[in-house]
Design an enzyme around this catalytic site. Structure first.
Site, short mmCIF file in Angstrom:
data_model
loop_
_atom_site.label_atom_id
_atom_site.label_comp_id
_atom_site.label_asym_id
_atom_site.label_seq_id
_atom_site.Cartn_x
_atom_site.Cartn_y
_atom_site.Cartn_z
N CYS A 210 -11.18 2.44 -0.61
CA CYS A 210 -9.80 2.81 -0.27
C CYS A 210 -9.49 2.03 0.99
CB CYS A 210 -9.69 4.31 -0.02
SG CYS A 210 -8.12 4.81 0.74
N HIS B 253 -7.61 2.58 3.36
CA HIS B 253 -7.51 3.36 4.60
C HIS B 253 -8.89 3.51 5.28
CE1 HIS B 253 -3.57 4.59 3.08
NE2 HIS B 253 -3.33 5.22 4.22
N CYS C 101 -4.19 -1.57 -2.24
CA CYS C 101 -4.34 -0.13 -2.49
C CYS C 101 -5.22 0.01 -3.71
CB CYS C 101 -2.96 0.49 -2.74
SG CYS C 101 -3.02 2.23 -3.18
N ASP D 152 0.86 -1.19 0.00
CA ASP D 152 0.00 0.00 0.00
C ASP D 152 0.89 1.23 0.00
OD1 ASP D 152 -2.37 1.56 0.06
OD2 ASP D 152 -2.20 1.79 2.22
N SER D 153 0.30 2.37 -0.36
CA SER D 153 1.04 3.62 -0.29
C SER D 153 1.40 3.94 1.16
CB SER D 153 0.18 4.75 -0.85
OG SER D 153 -1.00 4.86 -0.08
N GLU E 234 -2.89 9.17 7.78
CA GLU E 234 -1.43 8.96 7.83
C GLU E 234 -0.80 9.83 8.91
OE1 GLU E 234 0.82 6.92 5.92
OE2 GLU E 234 -1.01 5.87 5.35
N1 DGL Z 1 -5.03 2.84 0.68
C1 DGL Z 1 -4.93 3.50 -0.61
C2 DGL Z 1 -6.14 3.11 -1.44
O1 DGL Z 1 -6.73 2.06 -1.19
C3 DGL Z 1 -4.68 4.94 -0.33
C4 DGL Z 1 -4.39 5.76 -1.47
C5 DGL Z 1 -3.57 6.99 -1.24
O2 DGL Z 1 -2.40 6.86 -0.90
O3 DGL Z 1 -4.11 8.08 -1.50
O4 DGL Z 1 -6.54 3.77 -2.36
#
Ligand code: DGL
Length: 270
Positions: free
Chosen positions: A194, A196, A70, A7-8, A162
């Site tokens: 997402c 998150h 992600c 993931d990011s 974050e």
């Molecule tokens: N968890 C990522 C997703 O599912 C986050 C994306 C982001 O870094 O903006 O899209």
């Protein structure tokens, strides 16, 4: 033997938790590209470049199979990676399809023509890049007809999570749900598109109301991975230990991850 989870940032930990509970014998290597999060405000080329660089790190860590936990990377980069980039002995899977199969009441691999399904009004909450890719609508159109999707780009939510600013994250979620409801007053289902957002699931459910069924990905992806590994046991790679890697500051990322998952997690530099 290890499977990569990417993931990011921290959102993919919601998926990691579910897959490691479902498959306790499989070691997972988690990579958070924290130095470049959030991805959701970047353009598709930039997301592709960052995602492929991260996936290479996971291949190098002994993973033959990588889950893009992600949606933004899955939406903006996965199709292009699958068409021309992934080496033949590796696999990279996204998180969209298990969710859409659940929404459209399909079993894995059911490629029959699109048909009517129970839900007709679906709210999609996702990052700006995921919303503008329209990847969710494209995958849905392969499987269902007559479903009206209203997408809300939830700017700011990933940054707030974050940064550990959950008060801001909650305020932003409520304002994005209000904005969605102005466009679609009575959705039957809502997709947390997402990884998150499950960290804010209670707020989404509260703001949407108890009559709205909220779909989030973690458990759906875990079931789908278990099924995949049963069919492709050779795709559990050469790595043997679970690890947490980050391109950001390992101490800072470890503190946040420990707060979110309520168990000690120690990241190391990628
Ligand atoms: N968890 C990522 C997703 O599912 C986050 C994306 C982001 O870094 O903006 O899209």
């Amino acid at each position: 033997m290890a499977v990569g989870v990417f993931d990011s940032g921290l959102g993919g930990l919601t998926v990691l938790d579910a897959v490691s509970n479902r498959l306790p014998e499989v070691p997972f290597v988690y990579l958070a590209d924290s130095a470049h999060a959030p991805y959701g405000v970047r353009d598709a080329q930039n997301i592709y470049d960052l995602t492929t660089a991260s996936v290479v790190r996971l291949f190098d860590a002994g993973c033959d199979l990588v889950i893009l936990a992600c949606n933004t990377a899955s939406a903006a980069a996965l199709r292009r990676m699958q068409e021309s980039w992934i080496p033949t002995d590796k696999r990279v899977l996204g998180v969209f399809v298990p969710l859409i199969e659940a929404l459209t009441e399909r079993q894995w691999g059911d490629n029959s023509p699109p048909r009517e399904v129970a839900v007709q009004h679906v709210a999609l909450f996702a990052t700006p890049a995921t919303v503008s890719s329209r990847a969710f609508q494209r995958e849905l159109a392969f499987r269902a007809i007559g479903v009206d999707v209203e997408a809300q780009a939830c700017g700011g939510v990933v940054d707030a999570i974050e940064d550990g600013d959950m008060i801001l994250a909650e305020a932003l979620v409520r304002s994005h749900v209000d904005a969605l409801k102005r466009k679609m007053p009575d959705p039957e289902a809502a997709i947390l598109g997402c990884t998150h957002y499950p960290l804010m699931e209670d707020t989404f459910q509260d703001a949407l109301g108890s009559g709205v069924q909220v779909f989030s990905q973690a458990n759906l992806v875990a079931e789908s991975l278990a099924d995949y590994l049963q069919r492709h046991p050779d795709k559990i790679g050469a790595g043997t230990e679970s690890r947490f890697l980050t391109t950001g500051d390992p101490d800072r990322v470890s503190v946040r991850a420990t707060q979110f998952l309520r168990r000690p997690i120690t990241f190391e530099a990628a």
